[in-house]
Every structure is written in structure tokens, then in C-alpha cells.
Design an enzyme around this catalytic site. Structure first.
Site, PDB file in Angstrom:
ATOM      1  N   LYS A   1       0.850  -1.219   0.000  1.00  0.00           N
ATOM      2  CA  LYS A   1       0.000   0.000   0.000  1.00  0.00           C
ATOM      3  C   LYS A   1       0.875   1.254   0.000  1.00  0.00           C
ATOM      4  CE  LYS A   1      -1.708   1.586   4.071  1.00  0.00           C
ATOM      5  NZ  LYS A   1      -1.404   2.980   4.415  1.00  0.00           N
ATOM      6  N   ASN A   2       1.871   1.265   0.896  1.00  0.00           N
ATOM      7  CA  ASN A   2       2.635   2.506   1.078  1.00  0.00           C
ATOM      8  C   ASN A   2       3.649   2.761  -0.037  1.00  0.00           C
ATOM      9  OD1 ASN A   2       1.101   3.023   3.290  1.00  0.00           O
ATOM     10  ND2 ASN A   2       2.648   2.427   4.802  1.00  0.00           N
TER      11      ASN A   2
ATOM     12  N   CYS B   1      -5.209  13.072  12.669  1.00  0.00           N
ATOM     13  CA  CYS B   1      -5.279  11.632  12.484  1.00  0.00           C
ATOM     14  C   CYS B   1      -5.214  10.998  13.855  1.00  0.00           C
ATOM     15  CB  CYS B   1      -4.092  11.218  11.630  1.00  0.00           C
ATOM     16  SG  CYS B   1      -3.835   9.461  11.533  1.00  0.00           S
TER      17      CYS B   1
ATOM     18  N   ASP C   1       4.409   0.614  12.211  1.00  0.00           N
ATOM     19  CA  ASP C   1       3.218  -0.025  11.631  1.00  0.00           C
ATOM     20  C   ASP C   1       3.057  -1.476  12.078  1.00  0.00           C
ATOM     21  OD1 ASP C   1       2.612   2.327  10.371  1.00  0.00           O
ATOM     22  OD2 ASP C   1       3.425   1.751   8.432  1.00  0.00           O
TER      23      ASP C   1
ATOM     24  N   ARG D   1       0.685  14.506  13.060  1.00  0.00           N
ATOM     25  CA  ARG D   1       1.055  14.374  11.652  1.00  0.00           C
ATOM     26  C   ARG D   1       1.175  15.703  10.890  1.00  0.00           C
ATOM     27  NH1 ARG D   1      -1.308   8.867   9.270  1.00  0.00           N
ATOM     28  NH2 ARG D   1       0.709   8.936   8.225  1.00  0.00           N
TER      29      ARG D   1
ATOM     30  N   ARG E   1      -8.874  -0.213   4.271  1.00  0.00           N
ATOM     31  CA  ARG E   1      -7.959   0.810   3.762  1.00  0.00           C
ATOM     32  C   ARG E   1      -6.608   0.190   3.416  1.00  0.00           C
ATOM     33  NH1 ARG E   1      -6.231   4.680   7.658  1.00  0.00           N
ATOM     34  NH2 ARG E   1      -4.744   4.857   5.969  1.00  0.00           N
TER      35      ARG E   1
HETATM   36  N1  EPU Z   1       6.624  14.446  10.899  1.00  0.00           N
HETATM   37  C1  EPU Z   1       6.908  15.757  11.191  1.00  0.00           C
HETATM   38  N2  EPU Z   1       6.849  16.668  10.183  1.00  0.00           N
HETATM   39  C2  EPU Z   1       6.532  16.316   8.911  1.00  0.00           C
HETATM   40  C3  EPU Z   1       6.233  14.977   8.616  1.00  0.00           C
HETATM   41  C4  EPU Z   1       6.298  14.061   9.639  1.00  0.00           C
HETATM   42  O1  EPU Z   1       7.208  16.121  12.338  1.00  0.00           O
HETATM   43  O2  EPU Z   1       6.513  17.206   8.036  1.00  0.00           O
HETATM   44  C5  EPU Z   1       6.685  13.442  11.965  1.00  0.00           C
HETATM   45  C6  EPU Z   1       5.375  12.689  12.159  1.00  0.00           C
HETATM   46  O3  EPU Z   1       4.484  13.408  13.001  1.00  0.00           O
HETATM   47  C7  EPU Z   1       5.863  11.390  12.773  1.00  0.00           C
HETATM   48  C8  EPU Z   1       7.188  11.166  12.059  1.00  0.00           C
HETATM   49  O4  EPU Z   1       7.602  12.437  11.579  1.00  0.00           O
HETATM   50  O5  EPU Z   1       6.089  11.578  14.148  1.00  0.00           O
HETATM   51  C9  EPU Z   1       7.125  10.170  10.904  1.00  0.00           C
HETATM   52  O6  EPU Z   1       6.075  10.536  10.017  1.00  0.00           O
HETATM   53  P1  EPU Z   1       6.162  10.269   8.452  1.00  0.00           P
HETATM   54  O7  EPU Z   1       6.103  11.571   7.737  1.00  0.00           O
HETATM   55  O8  EPU Z   1       7.316   9.368   8.145  1.00  0.00           O
HETATM   56  O9  EPU Z   1       4.800   9.506   8.199  1.00  0.00           O
HETATM   57  P2  EPU Z   1       4.042   9.475   6.806  1.00  0.00           P
HETATM   58  O10 EPU Z   1       5.029   9.564   5.725  1.00  0.00           O
HETATM   59  O11 EPU Z   1       2.924  10.430   6.831  1.00  0.00           O
HETATM   60  C10 EPU Z   1       4.197   6.892   6.375  1.00  0.00           C
HETATM   61  C11 EPU Z   1       3.221   5.747   6.260  1.00  0.00           C
HETATM   62  C12 EPU Z   1       2.641   5.422   7.627  1.00  0.00           C
HETATM   63  C13 EPU Z   1       3.799   5.074   8.569  1.00  0.00           C
HETATM   64  C14 EPU Z   1       4.801   6.235   8.633  1.00  0.00           C
HETATM   65  C15 EPU Z   1       6.031   5.938   9.463  1.00  0.00           C
HETATM   66  C16 EPU Z   1       2.346   5.995   4.020  1.00  0.00           C
HETATM   67  C17 EPU Z   1       1.178   6.253   3.152  1.00  0.00           C
HETATM   68  N3  EPU Z   1       2.163   6.109   5.332  1.00  0.00           N
HETATM   69  O12 EPU Z   1       3.424   7.996   6.844  1.00  0.00           O
HETATM   70  O13 EPU Z   1       1.830   4.270   7.433  1.00  0.00           O
HETATM   71  O14 EPU Z   1       3.315   4.818   9.852  1.00  0.00           O
HETATM   72  O15 EPU Z   1       5.238   6.555   7.294  1.00  0.00           O
HETATM   73  O16 EPU Z   1       6.693   4.830   8.967  1.00  0.00           O
HETATM   74  O17 EPU Z   1       3.401   5.640   3.544  1.00  0.00           O
HETATM   75  C18 EPU Z   1       0.076   2.795   7.889  1.00  0.00           C
HETATM   76  O18 EPU Z   1       0.355   2.205   6.830  1.00  0.00           O
HETATM   77  O19 EPU Z   1      -0.722   2.321   8.747  1.00  0.00           O
HETATM   78  C19 EPU Z   1       0.708   4.085   8.173  1.00  0.00           C
HETATM   79  C20 EPU Z   1       0.234   4.943   9.073  1.00  0.00           C
END
Ligand code: EPU
Length: 422
Positions: free
Chosen positions: A22-23, A115, A307, A120, A399
């Protein structure tokens, strides 16, 4: 709304194929916006999140066809605005930000909302785009990015206080492939899904080095062309079934996996004493009544994935020992704990650590799914519980897990989908 009824205690045995990630699929589908040519993406899992991304691409002007795991996109003419109504249902919609700005040099994308797993923010995404010379403003719930003369290569560090950002790295990479000059992303996310996206972009003609490490170097090119790509297997779906096979039954084999992406999870299970047989593309797991507890901390890749945290909380319940798991990526991501306690689990949350005393017999109960992985943990708990567990708000599972009920049933679980009229 649908619910899942899990009748506990049926032993699991057999083989299943793991679906595409998915990701990986979500940013790769978004990346098809970077070219006017046709792109073909294979092994896209049939999930509400990927369906939603397909819908977003269509609304942005792309022609999209989808049939049995293959998505064909031709984004000849696209719009630069992704309004709230279009993106609000899925946080990962934010990954259209990079390709839209890369291709059109400007865009307006609504800010994703809050969320249940945490705050996030997207500050790191925006910092990265600014380092490429874009003007970024956030107003009225919308992000506007403007790079009138196009993006210029830049240098940045995307490490935040909870580690690097996966979708932020994806966004900056997708914007930088069409920038003038060289971009260096320090503190880049090294997750296999980021590397998979980079491999797709390289097939489209991008020049990227270092994806899969914390330093990515991108040499901008004038334009990208169409490409074909097969997404990598879903390491989190695989990890979830691995936990199911460790919790009960007589041997579950996962086929079509990439064990090298799951080392932190398989190492943790081996350390607990669960016997695993690992080949180059399959993993077999069996329960062990004498398994030992674990102390884990979630970290960015190659560390133990956030995850998989909820699923390991469920696993800890069947280990006759104490375990702990500390969440450093999303410190509030423990919504599953309260629901699992209603089933008799002995879990205490202190700050960002769950302490689990295993061995207590779980009993089926009606429980509420709150997010994707929390829901998966409730299904796992339901599989070993005495009696029936009703997991409400099944849409959370749809999802991110392709045909979860069918796959579990194929392994011998007694699960049924039903309408929830309550
Ligand atoms: N963060 C910040 N600032 C930003 C972005 C992120 O402080 O601009 C923080 C977040 O709050 C969090 C950490 O950095 O504490 C990591 O967040 P990240 O941005 O890596 O998360 P994401 O890219 O939004 C993806 C996956 C998530 C997974 C996370 C961490 C996708 C679509 N989603 O989210 O997947 O938990 O990376 O590995 O790729 C899931 O599949 O259930 C899921 C939530």
C-alpha cells in the site's frame, strides 16, 4: 457500515500470497502525474486507499484504468488544485504535492487533517520544497506552492524530532527530479517504499542515487517519460500474517515476500523463540508455547516499524512472559490497547511505552477499530480469544489489507463480514 466477526480458536495453517505494498503504491501512483506519457503500475493492492488515489488522479485530469492489480495512467493534462473535498479522506493524498509542483511549477493542495495516530504535521515536506526554491504559503487550510521559474536543486535535512519523514522524502524527491541542478536530501527516510518510488522514477528517466539510505542525491532532468513498474510486497501485511501464524495454528507460509525488508520483525520473532523458515521469497512461522517476552522500540527503517507495533502488542498477549514496546515515531499510537483490555489483555500504557503481561486468556468482545494497524491487532487478538469478537468500523482494515477476511479464511480462520446496524 460493516463489521468483522472473528470466531476465536480456529487453528491457522497453509500458505498465502502477500499483496503489493500500500505505502509504495500510493506515492508511485502519484508519481505518474510527472509525465504526459502512459505509466503502467502492477501489483497495486485492491484497497480503499489505492482506489481513493486512483480517484484523485482522475479528478486531477488523468485518464486512469484499473483491472486486477494493474493501474494504467495517462496524465496528459492535469489541474494544479487538489481541494479539501478531494484529499480530506486520506492523509497520504499529500503525496500529490511533489509531482504537481514538479510538473506544473505551482499547485494548491489542501492540508490533510488530523489523524487518530498522532498530530502528523507536514512542516518537513514544506521545508524541503522551500529548499528547492519554491514559495510556500499555508492559508485557509490550503498549501500553495509556487516556483514560477521552476525548481532549483537544493540541499536540506528532512530529519524531524520523531525521525525522518517517509512521504516528505517522497514529495521532495518527486519535486526534485524535474528541478534544475542537483538536490541533496540529508536525513532522508530509508524505507523500502521510498526506494521503490525512486526505482520507478529512475525507470521514468530520473537520476537518483542513494535511495534506501539517509542521503539521496538527485540530478534534475528536463522531463520524464512513461514507464512500467511492479510494486514491492507489503512488508506490513506480511508482518501481520507472521504474527497471526505465531499466535496460533500449525505453520503459516507467506509467499511473494521480500524477507530482506522485514529483518527487524523476523529478528524480533526469532529472539522470542518463534521458529521461522526464511527463503528468498517466503517465510514460514509456527507458534512456540515457550516463547519469551520482548522489549522493542519503534524506529525508522531499518529499525522496528511503528506499523507493526499494535500487532506485536497482540502477540505479547499470548506469550507467557512480560513484554514492552516503546513508540518513538507516533508516541500516542496506542488506541488498540484500551480495546484489547476489554478482551482481557493486561496492557498498561506509560508515556509512550506499552507494558504487556502475557498469558491471560483473551475473551471475545465487541471492539471498535480506530485506525488501520490498531484494527489489525484487534483481529489478531480475536483469532486467539475464546468466543466471538466483533470488530466494528471495518473500513479501517479495508484501507490497508487486501481481502484480509478471505486470506484469513484460506488459512482456516473463522471470520465473517456482516452489516453493523448498531
Ligand atoms: N513528521 C513531522 N513533520 C513532517 C512529517 C512528519 O514532524 O513534516 C513526523 C510525524 O508526526 C511522525 C514522524 O515524523 O512523528 C514520521 O512521520 P512520516 O512523515 O514518516 O509519516 P508518513 O510519511 O505520513 C508513512 C506511512 C505510515 C507510517 C509512517 C512511518 C504511508 C502512506 N504512510 O506515513 O503508514 O506509519 O510513514 O513509517 O506511507 C500505515 O500504513 O498504517 C501508516 C500509518
Amino acid at each position: 457500515m460493516e463489521k468483522l466477526i472473528v470466531h476465536g480458536g480456529a487453528p491457522l495453517k497453509g500458505r498465502i500470497n502477500i499483496s503489493g505494498s500500500k505505502n509504495s503504491s500510493l506515492p508511485i501512483l502519484a508519481a505518474t502525474l510527472l509525465t504526459k506519457d502512459t505509466c503502467t503500475i502492477r501489483r497495486v493492492p485492491d484497497l480503499s486507499d489505492t482506489n481513493y488515489m486512483v480517484r484523485i488522479l482522475g479528478e486531477l485530469g488523468a485518464e486512469v484504468e484499473r483491472a486486477s492489480g494493474v493501474v494504467v495512467v495517462k496524465a496528459e493534462k492535469i489541474k494544479s488544485v487538489a481541494p479539501y473535498d478531494l484529499v480530506r479522506k486520506m492523509r497520504a493524498s499529500i503525496c500529490v504535492l511533489g509531482p504537481l509542483t514538479g510538473r506544473l511549477k505551482k499547485c494548491q493542495v489542501s492540508l490533510p487533517g488530523g489523524c487518530v495516530i498522532g498530530d502528523r504535521p507536514v512542516d518537513l515536506h514544506l521545508k524541503g520544497l522551500e529548499a528547492l526554491g519554491a514559495q510556500v504559503t499555508v492559508d485557509g487550510g490550503d498549501i500553495s506552492v509556487n516556483a514560477k521559474k521552476g525548481f532549483k536543486g537544493g540541499q536540506m535535512n528532512l530529519m524531524g524530532k520523531h525521525g525522518s519523514t517517509v512521504l516528505g522524502t517522497d514529495n521532495v524527491m518527486m519535486a526534485a527530479v524535474l528541478a534544475k541542478g542537483t538536490t541533496i536530501i540529508e536525513g532522508a527516510a530509508a524505507e523500502p517504499e521510498v526506494e521503490d518510488l525512486a526505482n520507478f522514477l529512475i525507470k521514468m528517466g530520473a537520476k537518483i542515487q542513494g535511495a534506501g539510505t539517509n542521503r539521496i542525491v538527485i540530478e534534475g532532468v528536463k522531463e520524464l517519460h512513461g514507464a512500467e513498474h511492479t510494486v514491492i510486497p507489503d512488508r506490513i501485511e506480511a508482518g501481520t500474517f507472521l504474527v497471526a501464524g505465531a499466535m496460533l495454528g500449525d505453520g503459516v507460509t507467506l509467499k511473494r515476500v521480500m524477507p530482506e525488508h522485514m529483518k527487524s520483525v523476523t529478528d524480533a520473532m526469532i529472539k522470542c523463540g518463534f521458529p521461522l523458515e526464511i527463503t528468498k521469497d517466503s517465510i514460514t512461522v509456527r507458534p512456540n508455547p515457550n516463547a519469551k517476552g520482548f522489549d522493542l522500540t519503534t524506529l525508522c527503517y531499518p529499525g522496528f516499524p511503528t506499523d507493526m507495533q499494535a500487532q506485536f502488542c497482540a502477540l505479547a498477549c499470548v506469550i507467557n512472559d512480560s513484554s514492552s514496546i516503546t513508540e518513538t515515531i507516533f508516541p500516542q499510537r496506542f488506541m488498540h490497547a484500551a480495546e484489547m483490555k476489554r478482551m482481557g489483555a493486561n496492557i498498561e500504557i506509560q508515556n509512550a511505552t506499552a507494558r504487556i503481561r502475557g498469558g491471560a486468556k483473551l475473551k471475545g468482545a465487541p471492539v471498535m477499530a480506530s485506525d488501520l494497524r490498531a484494527s489489525a491487532a484487534l483481529v489478531l487478538a480475536g483469532l486467539v480469544a475464546e468466543g466471538s469478537t466483533e470488530i466494528k468500523r471495518l473500513y479501517h482494515i479495508d484501507r490497508g489489507y487486501e481481502h484480509l477476511d478471505d486470506k484469513l479464511a484460506a488459512l482456516g480462520a473463522r471470520v465473517e463480514r456482516a452489516q453493523d446496524r448498531s
